[in-house]
Design an enzyme around this catalytic site. Structure first.
Site, PDB file in Angstrom:
ATOM      1  N   GLU A 162       0.840  -1.207   0.000  1.00  0.00           N
ATOM      2  CA  GLU A 162       0.000   0.000   0.000  1.00  0.00           C
ATOM      3  C   GLU A 162       0.867   1.246   0.000  1.00  0.00           C
ATOM      4  OE1 GLU A 162       0.681   1.768   2.856  1.00  0.00           O
ATOM      5  OE2 GLU A 162       1.783  -0.021   3.513  1.00  0.00           O
ATOM      6  N   GLU A 304       4.432  -0.377   1.272  1.00  0.00           N
ATOM      7  CA  GLU A 304       4.646  -0.709  -0.154  1.00  0.00           C
ATOM      8  C   GLU A 304       4.643  -2.217  -0.406  1.00  0.00           C
ATOM      9  OE1 GLU A 304       8.322   0.959  -1.651  1.00  0.00           O
ATOM     10  OE2 GLU A 304       7.856   2.966  -0.944  1.00  0.00           O
TER      11      GLU A 304
END
Lengths: 337, 337
Positions: A162, A304
């Site tokens: 994310e 991420e």
């Protein structure tokens, strides 16, 4: 998970040329992967990483150390290869996909970005629901489509990541809603708030939680205080498990999405492997709630999907040892006396 | 270690597109590797793994769950590719060397084994010195030769492993001697002793320690209660560091060798990176003594260098992130507001 393959994997582990249990956590990992993949030779050669990105209206409350434009800028960094997850995906020979669910500023590079824009970010969860029920459905469906693409591409492991400035505020709020905990118990510095910043963040989450009708309903929690990328992750995990894809869970925010997904579909839980315990203080509580024992503990707090990507080689090594080590009989090595 | 390269690496870490510190332990690892290799782009592509094997006279006291013939049989398993370290070395594309310092039964396969036989195992350390001063010199020199071969082959990282039925008894005895601790504080189940077995092992080590003149002298400790492979590891680590090779330290037995080596050559310490904390209970105490923070904690207790090999991908990922991530300027990403 297939019980016959689990039994066969356990039996094989006992015959490999090593003292029983001496490969520690990796033995259980290999056995579980064999059961999940229903295979005598589990493999994670093909890994799919999907990073879901979106902006957060709650940034109006000053909850992040970074400006909101960074979300779009990092989307560009993901696809041009300069971000941590880009580097890690390349070295893992993994399929990396970036899904944009809506940013305040459009990414300066959009080639290679999957556009699933719902709105230019969520609403400010401190004062209004972050998203409408229709927007929540759209985010969950976008996640499911990402899982479908990963499965179609032949992936054997799904990693969700994310990116979204302000999204630890949203993640903490969802976690508090689902677990019925006060804001301070699950709120931390995120990417780098100081003590005063964390206090402000706690106050914002408390305001948001007071608005709730039925906070423990996972769909209500996601819509009221969630983020598009958090909802998409939940949708992706449900979609991945439904397609027989093992999910490797990243850090705090992704674990919140996993918790919401497990509340929606309890049968998802066995498909989740937990990669690491992050530096965000609320993460360890979430892991305990999910009875999850992460493999790594390296004080990571990047997101991420990077922590999950860092654990992939360990999972691959667990498979290689399980698949390729000689047995006592094959190698002519005596077992315990 | 080069202070200028350390400074430059720290400055680079601060400019990479991530919140400062968000890659946790991996940032410090990359910075230290840059300093140790005196390089702006540290790399661990070329890894040399040397497994030192030898037998132990103390097996006469019934301190191991496995018969002594297993040492030679496992040497054969290493070179024929069926052992855990063989599988891991293959997947790391690492150079794997097996050095035989002397076994009771000759290995059934010796092709590919470096023969550095000193004697068919050490003497029984419970009643006599494990080896003579000349045998100790020979073991240290064999280790140094292995480090020299690794350096000549172009290795950028040296992993030392060990195999020797009974060698946790020897390792615990060396650790007790060096640290002036009672046997029970540093003795554990090894490859799988039960409670009674551990009690017997403690009694054996206590007998051995009572024979000592000057136990804290590292050469005396190695000769009196050590093993050929433990002494060779100490020699290899000193030789590796002297040649500018970073050393990745494995579990309990290898850490004992590292401690002895650091006592002999304190300037060695910065060259040691610690891979994991093993399930052997004494390991955490040794790590504390060496002020070492291992990267992994996976309840491993196999030896062979396997725990270090499992950590190599993490070190390589730390280097890749340091070397290949974009900076804020390059990627056009805004830094903190």
């Amino acid at each position: 998970p297939c019980p016959q393959h689990r039994e066969r994997a356990l039996a094989r582990q006992a015959r490999l040329t090593k003292p029983p249990g001496s490969l520690g956590r990796l033995e259980g990992v290999a056995v579980e992967l064999a059961a999940l993949q229903a295979s005598d030779r589990p493999d994670l050669d093909a890994v799919a990483i999907t990073v879901f990105a979106a902006d957060h209206g709650v940034c109006a409350e000053g909850v992040s150390a970074f400006p909101q434009a960074v979300t779009g800028q990092m989307i560009a960094n993901f696809v041009t290869g300069g971000a941590a997850i880009s580097v890690l995906a390349r070295h893992l020979d993994a399929r990396l996909e970036v899904v944009n669910l809506g940013t305040v500023a459009p990414p300066p590079v959009s080639d290679g970005v999957v556009d699933e824009t719902i709105a230019p970010g969520t609403d400010n969860l401190a004062v209004r629901p972050a998203m409408s029920p229709e927007q929540l459905d759209a985010a969950l469906a976008a996640g499911d489509r990402a899982a479908a693409r990963a499965a179609e591409a032949g992936a054997r492991l799904f990693v969700g990541g994310e990116m979204g400035i302000g999204n630890t505020t949203s993640a903490s709020a969802v976690a508090c809603a689902l677990l019925g905990k006060p804001a301070r118990s699950l709120t931390g510095p995120g990417t780098g708030l100081d003590r005063y910043g964390v206090g402000r963040k706690v106050a914002v989450i408390e305001r948001a939680l007071r608005r709730h009708a039925d906070p423990r309903d996972p769909l209500q929690a996601l819509a009221s205080v969630g983020g598009f990328e958090i909802a998409a992750l939940a949708g992706a995990f449900i979609g991945a498990a439904a397609r027989g894809l093992v999910v490797l869970v990243d850090g705090f925010i992704v674990t919140v999405a996993a918790l919401a997904a497990v509340r929606l579909r309890p049968e998802l839980r066995p498909w989740l492997v937990f990669s690491h315990q992050s530096a965000e203080p609320g993460h360890v509580r979430l892991l305990q709630t999910l009875e999850a024992e992460p493999l790594l503990c390296l004080d990571l707090r990047l997101g991420e999907g990077s922590g999950a990507a860092l654990a992939v080689p360990l999972l691959r090594q667990a498979c290689a040892l399980h698949n390729e080590m000689a047995t006592f009989e094959d190698a002519g090595v005596q077992d315990r006396s």
